[in-house]
Scaffold this active site. Structure first.
Site, PDB file in Angstrom:
ATOM      1  N   LYS A 116       0.748  -1.014  -0.071  1.00 24.16           N
ATOM      2  CA  LYS A 116       0.004  -0.146   0.173  1.00 24.16           C
ATOM      3  C   LYS A 116       0.999   1.135   0.000  1.00 24.16           C
ATOM      4  O   LYS A 116       0.456   2.341  -0.838  1.00 24.16           O
ATOM      5  CB  LYS A 116      -0.832   0.167   1.208  1.00 24.16           C
ATOM      6  CG  LYS A 116      -1.974  -0.752   1.049  1.00 24.16           C
ATOM      7  CD  LYS A 116      -3.102  -0.550   2.259  1.00 24.16           C
ATOM      8  CE  LYS A 116      -4.227  -1.147   2.316  1.00 24.16           C
ATOM      9  NZ  LYS A 116      -4.797  -1.543   1.058  1.00 24.16           N
ATOM     10  N   ARG A 292      -5.308  -7.768 -11.841  1.00 18.40           N
ATOM     11  CA  ARG A 292      -5.883  -9.024 -12.413  1.00 18.40           C
ATOM     12  C   ARG A 292      -7.104  -8.450 -13.214  1.00 18.40           C
ATOM     13  O   ARG A 292      -7.700  -7.449 -12.703  1.00 18.40           O
ATOM     14  CB  ARG A 292      -6.014 -10.051 -11.173  1.00 18.40           C
ATOM     15  CG  ARG A 292      -7.192  -9.398 -10.079  1.00 18.40           C
ATOM     16  CD  ARG A 292      -7.484 -10.318  -9.132  1.00 18.40           C
ATOM     17  NE  ARG A 292      -8.477  -9.843  -8.276  1.00 18.40           N
ATOM     18  CZ  ARG A 292      -8.271  -8.907  -7.359  1.00 18.40           C
ATOM     19  NH1 ARG A 292      -7.127  -8.568  -6.951  1.00 18.40           N
ATOM     20  NH2 ARG A 292      -9.186  -8.379  -6.629  1.00 18.40           N
TER      21      ARG A 292
HETATM   22  C1  MV4 Z   1     -10.977   3.747   4.041  1.00 18.86           C
HETATM   23  C2  MV4 Z   1     -12.314   3.897   4.540  1.00 18.86           C
HETATM   24  C3  MV4 Z   1     -12.533   5.303   5.163  1.00 18.86           C
HETATM   25  N1  MV4 Z   1     -11.668   6.134   5.040  1.00 18.86           N
HETATM   26  N2  MV4 Z   1     -10.049   4.649   4.035  1.00 18.86           N
HETATM   27  C4  MV4 Z   1     -11.576  -0.802   3.368  1.00 18.86           C
HETATM   28  C5  MV4 Z   1     -10.739  -2.031   2.595  1.00 18.86           C
HETATM   29  C6  MV4 Z   1      -9.768  -1.139   1.663  1.00 18.86           C
HETATM   30  N3  MV4 Z   1     -10.155  -1.298   0.156  1.00 18.86           N
HETATM   31  C7  MV4 Z   1      -9.981   0.107   2.024  1.00 18.86           C
HETATM   32  N4  MV4 Z   1     -11.215   0.414   3.024  1.00 18.86           N
HETATM   33  C8  MV4 Z   1     -11.529   1.566   3.387  1.00 18.86           C
HETATM   34  N5  MV4 Z   1     -10.694   2.475   3.469  1.00 18.86           N
HETATM   35  C9  MV4 Z   1     -10.283   5.814   4.565  1.00 18.86           C
HETATM   36  N6  MV4 Z   1      -9.430   6.882   4.571  1.00 18.86           N
HETATM   37  C10 MV4 Z   1     -13.154   2.894   4.401  1.00 18.86           C
HETATM   38  C11 MV4 Z   1     -12.710   1.593   3.716  1.00 18.86           C
HETATM   39  C12 MV4 Z   1     -13.860   0.778   3.771  1.00 18.86           C
HETATM   40  C13 MV4 Z   1     -14.215   0.317   2.690  1.00 18.86           C
HETATM   41  C14 MV4 Z   1     -13.698   0.742   1.351  1.00 18.86           C
HETATM   42  C15 MV4 Z   1     -14.282   0.251  -0.038  1.00 18.86           C
HETATM   43  C16 MV4 Z   1     -15.328  -0.764   0.304  1.00 18.86           C
HETATM   44  C17 MV4 Z   1     -15.758  -1.155   1.349  1.00 18.86           C
HETATM   45  C18 MV4 Z   1     -15.519  -0.767   2.685  1.00 18.86           C
HETATM   46  C19 MV4 Z   1     -15.683  -1.454   3.728  1.00 18.86           C
HETATM   47  C20 MV4 Z   1     -15.279  -0.533   5.060  1.00 18.86           C
HETATM   48  C21 MV4 Z   1     -14.334   0.190   4.787  1.00 18.86           C
END
Ligand code: MV4
Length: 673
Positions: A116, A292
């Site tokens: 990341k 992918r």
């Molecule tokens: C975040 C967020 C809120 N604020 N970053 C979840 C997994 C990873 N893909 C990043 N994710 C998140 N990052 C910030 N700064 C909320 C999430 C998140 C989320 C993001 C996309 C799809 C589903 C999610 C479910 C919970 C939290």
């Protein structure tokens, strides 16, 4: 185009890739584990090679064995699908080293996106918007705390080596930061062997909007617009759609441009997805890049009219992108629902078992089913429990939602629990229908989406009774036809008796409770007395029915014609009506006569798992509560104990055996009082 391609995957994606290869005249090589010897993808491929045991580590993750098969079969390219080795840089590199074409990005691009913090550094340099935060190498506590102050609380701590939501921690205020940091570091170290942390502004109601990108080996790079994947549960996508609701042309252009810049920044080749968080104010921020082809790629195919696997093959053999950016456009709206073998009523516990009934909507240009299983196949604990993806297209989002709901109502699966009813409740939820989707949707509407299943309705009980009666009738007629005297009055099953209201009781177990339906025989069918719960009089329903050529129940209940799928396996009944299903057990009162409470004669597995210990022997007398057997499932141990004083009549499994949900583990005889 390649002469022969090896698909290093299984299930629906393997079948999907094979389908495009067949259309292009490319011969296909499948690989399979011992658990998949009879799988659909093996049957579809031109050639198939066994590569090892059921566990993925013993088969689909064995890169060297897969490369050996490619060399042995003369395959020139390997398509990894998604999951398994699809983002394994070492495997991609080894393919290149031995002269095989890996249908995917270069190993260095996979590596660049593997961390990341490294990915964010590359994106920052490429002017791809990042969430305000810190992703530096200096991990001094004070530096991270200072970053949090600068960003402003609430902040999100993210493990650099994490992914899919693992290793994230929200910190609401400065006073909690130090403890949260220490705890998040420990968790990350334990899970990923690395405690590197990022600090970000926490977006409270973000949407997950991802952009499909495609790059060739000639510097060409385009985006194929966005997908909204916000409807997720525990970072597992549930329903995906393209385009994203409420997307403006300007925002689409900006996100597409950012995604293309991200791909170019890492010298990307092939199909890729750039994931963004879209905030409520229209700001968007790079989240991660998937190197992918995604599970949800079909919704992009439906709105652009492109076959992304064909694009992958053409780019992998050195071809130019089939279309330029200006030649690509968004037409209509597409949605995909992921049908899983899991039990929403038991916290989405993965389900295993036999697909005794597997019916999908009739496929046509606007309804597409991507699956890797057929009726009668087993869903095992070894692999992802996805049964199928249901993909629809409509000329606008409302049309797509309507079609998705209609298509979900035509999915009939029996033999194990599925999430189909849950999908239907999401697709039918007013907030979803209005496009009010964020990553908190399911959490926010949990109560309406996962109501207590409750008891079977009078209609469902009537259909269950009708199924039993019609089945008995069919069996009696078959027996009579085979007997010496087919017209014997004893062969009649219409219950006709001279001057008497002949009736009969049918017993079911519904959600652990015994239910009795009284059947009165009437010339043209039955009069059913169906209980309606505590303190309510039984409903009297006129009912008649027959089975159609598919084995479905064509019923008439109080003048309402109903077509239901009723699947019976042993004493398990699944009644599937349009859009909902209910499971009952047929109960034999004779069991109670032998001193058995409903269900205590059979001690069954509460969920799929592995027998880890059997503490008794056949014929052994035990007191109530004595431990009989231990089952391991979902990383927990479940002990089966004696339901009453009695004797262990038979033991059906030994330590080490895998058992399906509902499998009878032991037969038990209760000692009569
Ligand atoms: C975040 C967020 C809120 N604020 N970053 C979840 C997994 C990873 N893909 C990043 N994710 C998140 N990052 C910030 N700064 C909320 C999430 C998140 C989320 C993001 C996309 C799809 C589903 C999610 C479910 C919970 C939290």
């Amino acid at each position: 185009m390649f002469d022969k391609v090896l698909i290093a995957n299984r299930g629906e994606i393997a079948c999907r890739v094979i389908r495009t290869c067949k259309r292009l005249g490319v011969r296909t090589v499948a690989v399979y584990s011992e658990a998949d010897a009879d799988a659909m993808h093996v049957a579809m491929a031109d050639e198939a090679y066994h590569i090892g045991g059921a566990a993925a580590a013993d088969s689909y993750l064995r890169g060297n064995a897969i490369i050996e098969v490619a060399e042995q079969s003369g395959a020139l390219a390997i398509h990894p699908g998604y999951g398994f080795l699809s983002e394994n840089a070492g495997f991609a590199r080894t393919c290149a080293d031995v002269g095989l074409i890996f249908v995917g990005p270069p190993a260095k691009a996979i590596e660049a996106m593997g961390s990341k913090s490294a990915a964010k550094a590359i994106m920052e340099a490429a002017k791809v918007p990042l969430v305000p935060g810190y992703h530096g190498e200096d991990q001094d506590d004070a530096i991270l705390a200072e970053a949090a102050e600068r960003i402003g609380y609430p902040v999100l701590l993210k493990a650099s080596a994490g992914g899919g939501g693992k290793g994230m921690r929200v910190v609401e205020r400065a006073s909690a930061f130090a403890d949260a940091l220490a705890s998040a570091r420990r968790e990350s170290k334990a899970a990923f062997g690395d405690s590197h942390m990022l600090v970000e502004k926490y977006l409270t109601r973000p949407r997950h909007v991802e952009v499909q990108v495609f790059a060739d080996t000639h510097g060409g790079c385009v985006h194929l617009f966005e997908r909204d994947c916000s409807i997720q549960r525990r970072h597992q996508k549930v329903i995906e759609e393209a385009p994203a609701p409420g997307m403006t042309p300007e925002l689409r252009r900006k996100m597409g441009e950012a995604a293309v810049n991200a791909a170019k920044a890492i010298g990307y080749v092939g199909a890729g997805t750039v994931e963004f968080l879209l905030d409520e104010d229209g700001s968007f921020y790079f989240m991660e890049m998937n190197t992918r082809l995604q599970v949800e790629h079909p919704v992009t195919e439906m709105i652009t009219g492109q076959d992304l696997v064909e694009w992958q093959l053409r780019v992998a053999e050195g071809g130019h992108l089939p279309l330029s950016q200006d030649e690509l456009g968004v037409d209509g709206h597409s949605m995909e629902a992921r049908i899983y073998a899991e039990d929403p009523d038991r916290n989405f516990l993965p389900a295993t078992g036999t697909l005794r009934r597997l019916r999908f909507p009739v496929e046509e240009p606007h309804v597409r089913v991507e699956t890797g299983v057929r009726e009668g196949d087993e869903v095992s604990i070894y692999y992802d429990p996805m049964i199928a993806k249901l993909v629809v297209w409509g000329e606008d989002r409302n049309a797509a939602v309507r079609l998705l709901r209609q298509a979900l109502g035509e999915v009939k699966i029996a033999g194990l629990s599925t999430n189909v009813d849950f999908l239907a409740s999401v697709a039918g939820h007013p907030a979803f229908m209005e496009g009010d989707v964020t990553t908190r949707f399911i959490e926010q509407h949990q109560a309406e989406l996962l109501p207590e299943k409750g008891k079977a309705s009078a209609r469902v009980l009537a259909l269950a009774a009708l199924h039993v009666l019609v089945k008995r009738g069919d069996e009696a007629r078959q027996a009579a036809a085979a007997s010496a005297d087919p017209h014997s009055p004893w062969a009649q099953t219409d219950g006709w008796r001279l001057n008497d209201d002949n009736h009969h009781e049918l017993y079911f177990i519904d959600d652990g409770e015994e239910v009795c339906v009284t059947v009165h025989y009437r010339g043209d069918g039955y009069l059913l007395e169906v209980p309606q719960g505590e303190g309510r009089a039984a409903a009297e329903l006129r009912a008649a029915g027959e089975t159609d050529h598919n084995g479905d129940l064509l019923a008439d209940v109080d003048g309402v014609r109903i077509k239901a799928v009723v699947s019976q396996h042993a004493d398990e009944l699944t009644i599937i009506l349009h859009g909902s299903s209910h499971r009952l057990a047929v109960f034999d009162p004779a069991m109670r006569a032998a001193g058995q409470e409903a269900g205590t004669g059979r001690l069954t597995a509460p969920m799929p798992g592995k027998v880890v210990a059997v503490m008794v022997k056949e014929g052994q007398k035990v007191e109530q509560g004595v431990q009989l057997l231990v089952l391991e499932a979902m990383k927990m141990e479940h002990t089966i104990t004696a339901p009453a004083d009695g004797t262990v009549a038979a033991i059906h499994f030994a330590a080490g055996d895998q058992v399906d949900d509902g499998a009878e583990l032991l037969s038990f005889e209760v000692v009569e009082e």
